[in-house]
Each structure stands twice: as structure tokens, then as C-alpha cells.
Scaffold this active site. Sequence first.
Site, mmCIF file in Angstrom:
data_model
loop_
_atom_site.group_PDB
_atom_site.id
_atom_site.type_symbol
_atom_site.label_atom_id
_atom_site.label_comp_id
_atom_site.label_asym_id
_atom_site.label_seq_id
_atom_site.Cartn_x
_atom_site.Cartn_y
_atom_site.Cartn_z
ATOM 1 N N CYS A 35 0.819 -1.225 0.000
ATOM 2 C CA CYS A 35 0.000 0.000 0.000
ATOM 3 C C CYS A 35 0.849 1.270 0.000
ATOM 4 O O CYS A 35 0.349 2.350 -0.310
ATOM 5 C CB CYS A 35 -0.935 0.026 1.205
ATOM 6 S SG CYS A 35 -2.009 -1.403 1.293
ATOM 7 N N HIS A 92 -3.230 7.395 2.277
ATOM 8 C CA HIS A 92 -3.630 6.057 1.850
ATOM 9 C C HIS A 92 -5.024 5.791 2.399
ATOM 10 O O HIS A 92 -5.327 6.131 3.539
ATOM 11 C CB HIS A 92 -2.620 5.038 2.397
ATOM 12 C CG HIS A 92 -3.061 3.616 2.217
ATOM 13 N ND1 HIS A 92 -3.543 3.133 1.026
ATOM 14 C CD2 HIS A 92 -3.104 2.575 3.091
ATOM 15 C CE1 HIS A 92 -3.857 1.861 1.166
ATOM 16 N NE2 HIS A 92 -3.609 1.507 2.410
ATOM 17 N N ASN A 129 -9.938 -0.061 -0.013
ATOM 18 C CA ASN A 129 -8.471 0.016 -0.011
ATOM 19 C C ASN A 129 -7.936 -0.560 -1.327
ATOM 20 O O ASN A 129 -8.013 -1.768 -1.550
ATOM 21 C CB ASN A 129 -7.947 -0.767 1.200
ATOM 22 C CG ASN A 129 -6.434 -0.732 1.326
ATOM 23 O OD1 ASN A 129 -5.738 -0.320 0.400
ATOM 24 N ND2 ASN A 129 -5.927 -1.180 2.459
#
Length: 341
Positions: A118, A265, A295
Site C-alpha cells: 500500500c 492512503h 483500499n
Amino acid sequence: MSSGSPFSSHIVGVGGYLPERILSNDELSTMVETSDEWIRERTGIRQRHIIAKDQHTSDLATEAAKQALDDAGLTIDDIDAIIVATTTPDLIFPSTASIVQYKLGGKDFPAWDIQAVCSGFVYGLAQVDGMIRGGMFERILLIGAESMSRILDWQDRLTCVLFGDGAGAVVLEARASDAPNGVIGSVLHCDGSYRHLLMAQHSYSGSVPGEDPTDFQLDSAGVAAIEMKGNEVFRVAVTKLGEVVGEALERYGVEQSEIDWLVPHQANIRILKATAKKLKMNQNQMVVTVNHHANTSAASVPLALNHIYREGKLKQGQLLLLEAFASGFAWGANLVRWSKG
Ligand code: UT7
């Protein structure tokens, strides 16, 4: 902090792409024991986009890259290198970046992938900035692209509700270092002692969700799927992100009050809010897209950037703080003074 380089790097094009198929929380709750209410309250997620059976991560990346090139008024012939940040490459090899280069009609210039899950885009931006300052390249296409749906166990409610697919891209360009604005600098960290708390073992499931929710079933033994100790990840993420944003401000001599936009993020709205609170930032200075696409790992920061850019909210000279936390654990932040009109 001055790098002493004759060059600085500037974002001159931004793009994003989400696959067509939307999977809502309600639809997901027909597949696993969960509810729209639980997912929204605990994560802020309302829906996620899912890659089509005949698409690959490189297709999502290519679409986002085309939009970023158009936005910059450039073609693939103007590009000196492609970097794709991904944890879900089309193949183990060759790199997804080489496939994207082919799909965009480019040739002969370098293309490679980076893997920081990520945090891939934040790591990638630091890498690109260093190479541009070093005079190695003039223009680089940096893409974060993921098909997380392909590495999920769609029977595991602890993880399958959290992720989605998509891609975001930017074109970075070298300018004389006395040009105002551009990437100021980055702070990166990794602590491998946490590696077991969030991982996917080797080999892909190959399963792709279709229109029929039962298609999500995994059909082979020993498949790879994301495994996560959510609580522990959450706790460390909040702490480390709080630390890294403070470290970035200190290293580059920036005051909290100077930050115009937090571009985080997008894993969980509660983590985003905790970081904004640490920075004493107003919630409407924090870019939120986790509700729309969950996500998307390495795609999440450039998709968030694309979101506010397309809304016309970014103004020249504004200060952006990008940050991400990932499996590894790998985390980091970039400070960017917006230089695009
Ligand atoms: O991008 C990389 C970084 N990743 C992250 O940052 C993710 C970090 N972690 C998180 O975002 C959160 O920990 C989660 C969203 C994964 C979980 O939220 P939580 O508030 O930490 O919930 P929990 O794991 O403590 O679970 C609370 C309850 C449990 O039930 P009991 O034991 O209290 O009866 C779970 O079994 O919620 C249950 N639960 C669910 N219920 C409905 C867990 N997942 C679900 C679900 N639907 N999907």
C-alpha cells in the site's frame, strides 16, 4: 533542506481508473456474514470496484496512464521511464511496467515494478524524485495499480470487505531547481519484524469475481489470499503514521499549519481521521475516497490525488502531504508543493 541538485521534480499530469463493476456492501453481505452498517461504521467503505474477468492490473494501469499523459499534454514518446507500484502484478515476471509500456506503444526506455504494497506509490514518488534530482531522467510515468480482488479469500469477512481494484498515475517532470514548488522531499520506513501481521503467501488464486456472487468462491487448495491481524495493524498504523508525518514536517522545516491537503492512503476512515487530528487539520482538508473504492493498496494515494485534482480543488503553491502505511510494515510520506495549473 536543499538537495544541491540543479533539478527538482514536478507533477505535470494526473490520471485514474476504476473498473466498471461495483460491488456494494449490501451485495457483499449476501456472500459473507457482514452488513453495510458494520462495514461503514468500522471502515467508512460503502462500495468497491472489481476488475473484469478479462482485465489485468496492466489494463487498469494503462487506462490511468493514458489519462495522466493526456492531462500533461504528452505522449508516450515524451516519457523516459515507467515505474509501476503493484502487489498484484499480471505475472510473476515480466514486470507489469513492461506490459504497460507495450500497451501504451512505448519502446526501448526502462520500465520496472516496485513492491511496497500500500506504500508503493509513496515509495515510488521518493524514488522518482531522487532520480530526477540526480539528472537521470527528464520525465517519468509513475503508476500505482492493483487488482486486490484476485488475492482475497471471498469467504473471509475479516479481509474481503476491505479491498478493491483500481489504478492512479502521475507524470513527473524535471525542472530547474530554482523553479518554484514541486516535490519537496520524502521520508520512508520499513520494519520487517511486523511482516507476519499482514501478508499474502506466494501464488495467486486466479479467481475472479463475476456477476453471480457465488463466483467469488475459491476453487483450488493452497491458494494465496490476504491474511491480516486487523486490530494490530490498525494500532501500529495510527502510531507510525502520526510519527512519520511529524518527521516529514520537521525534516523539511514545514509547520503543521502550512499543510493545505492531507492525501492519505485509503484503508480505513478511522485511521485517516486519527492522522488529520494529529496534524490539527480540518476534516475537509483530508481527501477521502475510501468510501467509493475501499483500499486499493498502491493505487489509493494517486487515486485520492486524482480525485481532488479532478474536482478542481488543487491550487498552485498549495502544500500536500501524502502518506501511506502498508504490509511489511512499510510506511512513508511525501511533501509536495503543487506546481500544476
Ligand atoms: O492498507 C494496509 C493497512 N491495513 C489496514 O490499515 C487495516 C487496519 N485494520 C482495520 O482497519 C480494522 O482493524 C478492521 C476494519 C480490519 C477491523 O475493525 P475493528 O474495529 O478492529 O474490528 P475487530 O477486528 O476488533 O472486530 C470487531 C468485531 C469482532 O466480533 P466480536 O469478536 O466482537 O464478536 C469481529 O469478528 O467485528 C467482527 N467482524 C465483523 N463483523 C461483521 C470482523 N469483521 C467483520 C465484518 N462484518 N466484515
